[in-house]
Design an enzyme around this catalytic site. Sequence first.
Site, mmCIF file in Angstrom:
data_model
loop_
_atom_site.group_PDB
_atom_site.id
_atom_site.type_symbol
_atom_site.label_atom_id
_atom_site.label_comp_id
_atom_site.label_asym_id
_atom_site.label_seq_id
_atom_site.Cartn_x
_atom_site.Cartn_y
_atom_site.Cartn_z
ATOM 1 N N ASN A 1 1.730 9.324 38.035
ATOM 2 C CA ASN A 1 0.429 8.930 38.590
ATOM 3 C C ASN A 1 0.237 9.741 39.867
ATOM 4 O OD1 ASN A 1 -1.792 7.757 39.715
ATOM 5 N ND2 ASN A 1 -0.891 5.705 39.940
ATOM 6 N N TRP A 2 -0.594 10.774 39.747
ATOM 7 C CA TRP A 2 -0.756 11.687 40.888
ATOM 8 C C TRP A 2 -1.660 11.111 41.971
ATOM 9 C CZ3 TRP A 2 -1.596 17.003 37.896
ATOM 10 C CH2 TRP A 2 -0.405 17.339 37.245
ATOM 11 N N LYS A 3 -2.280 9.964 41.681
ATOM 12 C CA LYS A 3 -3.167 9.295 42.648
ATOM 13 C C LYS A 3 -4.186 10.303 43.194
ATOM 14 C CE LYS A 3 0.332 5.809 43.314
ATOM 15 N NZ LYS A 3 0.963 4.795 44.156
ATOM 16 N N HIS B 1 -4.183 -0.747 38.129
ATOM 17 C CA HIS B 1 -3.189 -0.398 39.156
ATOM 18 C C HIS B 1 -3.407 -1.304 40.372
ATOM 19 C CE1 HIS B 1 -0.946 1.798 42.168
ATOM 20 N NE2 HIS B 1 -0.301 2.371 41.167
ATOM 21 N N GLU C 1 -3.448 -0.684 43.372
ATOM 22 C CA GLU C 1 -4.375 -0.122 44.374
ATOM 23 C C GLU C 1 -5.822 -0.387 43.966
ATOM 24 O OE1 GLU C 1 -2.539 3.772 44.419
ATOM 25 O OE2 GLU C 1 -0.767 2.830 45.307
ATOM 26 N N GLU D 1 4.855 -2.999 38.186
ATOM 27 C CA GLU D 1 4.934 -2.314 39.479
ATOM 28 C C GLU D 1 4.876 -3.344 40.595
ATOM 29 O OE1 GLU D 1 3.639 2.047 39.120
ATOM 30 O OE2 GLU D 1 1.826 0.895 39.520
ATOM 31 N N GLY E 1 5.299 3.122 46.963
ATOM 32 C CA GLY E 1 5.128 4.013 48.104
ATOM 33 C C GLY E 1 5.906 3.600 49.339
ATOM 34 N N SER F 1 8.539 3.469 43.732
ATOM 35 C CA SER F 1 9.590 4.271 44.375
ATOM 36 C C SER F 1 10.690 4.695 43.401
ATOM 37 C CB SER F 1 10.176 3.535 45.590
ATOM 38 O OG SER F 1 9.164 3.277 46.546
ATOM 39 N N GLY G 1 4.881 7.627 41.145
ATOM 40 C CA GLY G 1 3.878 8.104 42.095
ATOM 41 C C GLY G 1 4.399 9.320 42.847
ATOM 42 N N GLY G 2 4.905 9.099 44.052
ATOM 43 C CA GLY G 2 5.310 10.196 44.941
ATOM 44 C C GLY G 2 6.199 11.243 44.277
#
Length: 250
Positions: A9-11, A95, A97, A167, A173, A212, A233-234
């Site tokens: 997930n490149w956000k 998600h 977010e 998640e 994150g 993470s 993510g990251g």
Amino acid sequence: MRTPLVAGNWKMNGSRASVKELINGVVAGAKSLSGVDIAVCPSTIHLADVTAIAAGSNVAVGSQDACTELKGAFTGETSIEMIKDMGCQYAIIGHSERRTLYGESDDIVAKKFAVVKAAGVTPIFCIGETLEEREANITEDVCARQIDAVFAAQGDDAFAGSVIAYEPVWAIGTGKTASPEQAQAVHAFIRQHIAKHNADIAENTQILYGGSMNPANAKDLMGQADIDGGLIGGASLKADDFLAVCQAGL
Ligand code: 13P
């Protein structure tokens, strides 16, 4: 046996140039990986570039969201038909977010889930508790409530052909990963909860962990019986790290 799925997930990250470099790196490295499903979910505006480069490879592409509506006067939104037309196989839905920053209720997420499935795109349905909810010992209640909104709208077979991503919000994150045991306990709960409606679907559904996950912890997490991959993510923003997580899923 469930094939693991590792999805990035490149956000809201990257430029056209950096995203092309990233997908080229992922496609090149993924060639030698079989036995794991691989997907990346760039920002909507980068979908055309990414699907063009990923076409014909073993890297699938997904969106990070989809509108509840199929077309019309919905300024700023992207319909699942547009996403499918762009060559996407997956759509992340619900998600945390989106839920927390953009006020998406369980019912809105359930509606999105329905339109994505109806379009023949695979929803990656995200659920998970906040830190307060975990500390109040209501993790299972929260996950069950989020899942039940989809069952209420779609019936017992709702999750056929879909992916679920657990998640925990406190792990996203933050560098704080759920321990493999903590994650496994919730994954097992999710599978049992779905099995109450349809045991076959529960057995076949990929349940991903997100929060993470990185090359250092991926193997232990994905080694758990009910953890069938990751939503990253990251660590998905660097091709080498993402590929190392994919490798850990083998
Ligand atoms: P991080 O891997 O950056 O914690 O993000 C997880 C996530 O939200 C994936 O959807």
